[in-house]
Design a protein around this motif. Structure first.
Motif, PDB file in Angstrom:
ATOM      1  N   VAL A  56      45.602  -9.942 -30.778  1.00 31.20           N
ATOM      2  CA  VAL A  56      45.915  -8.770 -29.408  1.00 31.20           C
ATOM      3  C   VAL A  56      44.919  -7.346 -30.104  1.00 31.20           C
ATOM      4  CG1 VAL A  56      48.759  -8.430 -29.307  1.00 31.20           C
ATOM      5  CG2 VAL A  56      46.989  -7.112 -31.071  1.00 31.20           C
ATOM      6  N   ASP A  57      44.582  -6.882 -28.923  1.00 33.93           N
ATOM      7  CA  ASP A  57      43.762  -6.516 -28.670  1.00 33.93           C
ATOM      8  C   ASP A  57      43.500  -4.880 -29.263  1.00 33.93           C
ATOM      9  OD1 ASP A  57      42.738  -7.297 -25.864  1.00 33.93           O
ATOM     10  OD2 ASP A  57      44.893  -5.785 -24.920  1.00 33.93           O
ATOM     11  N   GLY A  62      42.078  -9.458 -32.496  1.00 30.07           N
ATOM     12  CA  GLY A  62      41.353  -9.071 -31.673  1.00 30.07           C
ATOM     13  C   GLY A  62      40.877  -8.069 -32.056  1.00 30.07           C
ATOM     14  N   GLU A  80      48.295 -12.489 -24.883  1.00 32.35           N
ATOM     15  CA  GLU A  80      48.430 -11.191 -25.145  1.00 32.35           C
ATOM     16  C   GLU A  80      46.838 -10.156 -25.005  1.00 32.35           C
ATOM     17  OE1 GLU A  80      51.421 -10.231 -25.153  1.00 32.35           O
ATOM     18  OE2 GLU A  80      51.781 -12.508 -24.262  1.00 32.35           O
ATOM     19  N   ASN A  81      45.756 -10.690 -24.978  1.00 33.25           N
ATOM     20  CA  ASN A  81      44.685 -10.250 -25.205  1.00 33.25           C
ATOM     21  C   ASN A  81      44.241  -9.246 -24.194  1.00 33.25           C
ATOM     22  OD1 ASN A  81      42.381  -9.205 -26.433  1.00 33.25           O
ATOM     23  ND2 ASN A  81      42.847  -9.848 -28.514  1.00 33.25           N
ATOM     24  N   GLU A  83      41.028  -7.397 -24.317  1.00 25.38           N
ATOM     25  CA  GLU A  83      39.821  -7.873 -24.147  1.00 25.38           C
ATOM     26  C   GLU A  83      38.835  -9.782 -24.053  1.00 25.38           C
ATOM     27  OE1 GLU A  83      35.625  -6.618 -24.904  1.00 25.38           O
ATOM     28  OE2 GLU A  83      37.129  -5.374 -23.973  1.00 25.38           O
ATOM     29  N   GLU A 249      54.547  -8.385 -32.200  1.00 28.20           N
ATOM     30  CA  GLU A 249      53.644  -8.305 -30.937  1.00 28.20           C
ATOM     31  C   GLU A 249      54.213  -7.881 -29.897  1.00 28.20           C
ATOM     32  OE1 GLU A 249      51.487 -11.977 -28.484  1.00 28.20           O
ATOM     33  OE2 GLU A 249      52.423 -12.408 -30.522  1.00 28.20           O
TER      34      GLU A 249
END
Length: 254
Positions: A56-57, A62, A80-81, A83, A249
């Motif tokens: 994730v970010d 991430g 889920e990301n 970026e 998450e």
């Protein structure tokens, strides 16, 4: 052979920029977060990562992504990301999306000395026919696409069926996380954290495992060993604080 390395920083010290890594975990479950942070601090860049997803970010892969350290990602799910999506669509990141079971088998095959295999998954789609966008330019134009893959017909109990050829994955390094590990590299995973970790370990030419609990050889019963030490080259024991730091998450509350 004692494979214990005293710190994550020492364990990843020889990972060069431009290396290819297989990374265990599923979502944020079972990811080698300490080794990922060590790579971030080491400053390596231009990495190609093979993993189910890209974290994730603000956690897991991430972190490397946000720091601009990843050149290419081979994954099955990346939703889920934010970026990740931005870098992919702006041309900063090359992405090869692969069906999840196919990705798992590509890593297992790489660790088993199998160069490739045929599967039904993807037949009749762009997975086999090619044309999936791998890389964009900064104007949003597709500049690199997936190639067409060989398709063969095999006789099955249901009659003749087409199968597509998928190539195995072998990485320079594999980084994984285990619940328990001994000094010889024999590993035991806990519940769903087992996920992609054994496969990522098998596919790495040099595999580094962070372990939540280090035990002596023989303390893990042979029948309980999920991954034998032959696939593991370095073992990094975590502190209790490092072992306890695990992100969720998605948190659902009432």
């Amino acid at each position: 052979m004692d494979k214990v390395i005293s710190s994550a920083a020492e364990a990843v010290a020889d990972v060069p920029s431009g290396a290819t890594l297989t990374v265990g975990g599923f979502g944020l479950c079972g990811i080698p977060s300490v080794l990922i942070n060590a790579l971030l601090e080491a400053g390596v860049t231009d990495l190609e990562v093979v993993s189910n997803n890209a974290g994730v970010d603000d956690w897991g892969l991430g972190l490397l992504l946000g720091a601009g350290r990843l050149r290419r990602v081979v994954a099955s799910y990346v939703g889920e990301n934010k970026e990740f999506a931005r870098q992919y669509l702006s041309g900063d990141l090359e992405v090869e999306l692969t069906p999840q079971g196919t990705l798992a088998e590509r890593m297992r095959a790489g660790g088993s000395g199998i160069a490739g295999f045929y599967t039904r998954t993807g037949v009749g789609t762009q997975v086999a026919q090619g044309g999936l966008p791998w890389k964009y330019d900064d104007a949003g134009n597709v500049i690199k696409t997936s190639p067409e893959k060989p398709v063969m017909t095999f006789e099955t109990p249901e009659g003749e069926r087409e199968f597509v050829l998928e190539e195995a994955i072998v990485a320079d390094f594999g980084i994984i996380r285990a619940w328990k590990g001994d000094r010889h590299g024999n590993l035991l995973f806990k519940d769903s954290a087992r996920n992609f970790n054994p496969l990522a370990a098998m596919a790495g030419q040099i595999t580094i495992a962070e372990v939540e609990e280090l035990v002596e050889p023989g303390e893990i019963p042979p029948n309980d060993v999920h991954l034998p030490g032959v696939y593991v080259h370095r073992v990094v024991p975590l502190t209790p604080e490092q072992a306890a730091e695990k992100r969720i998450e998605k948190r659902t509350v009432r």
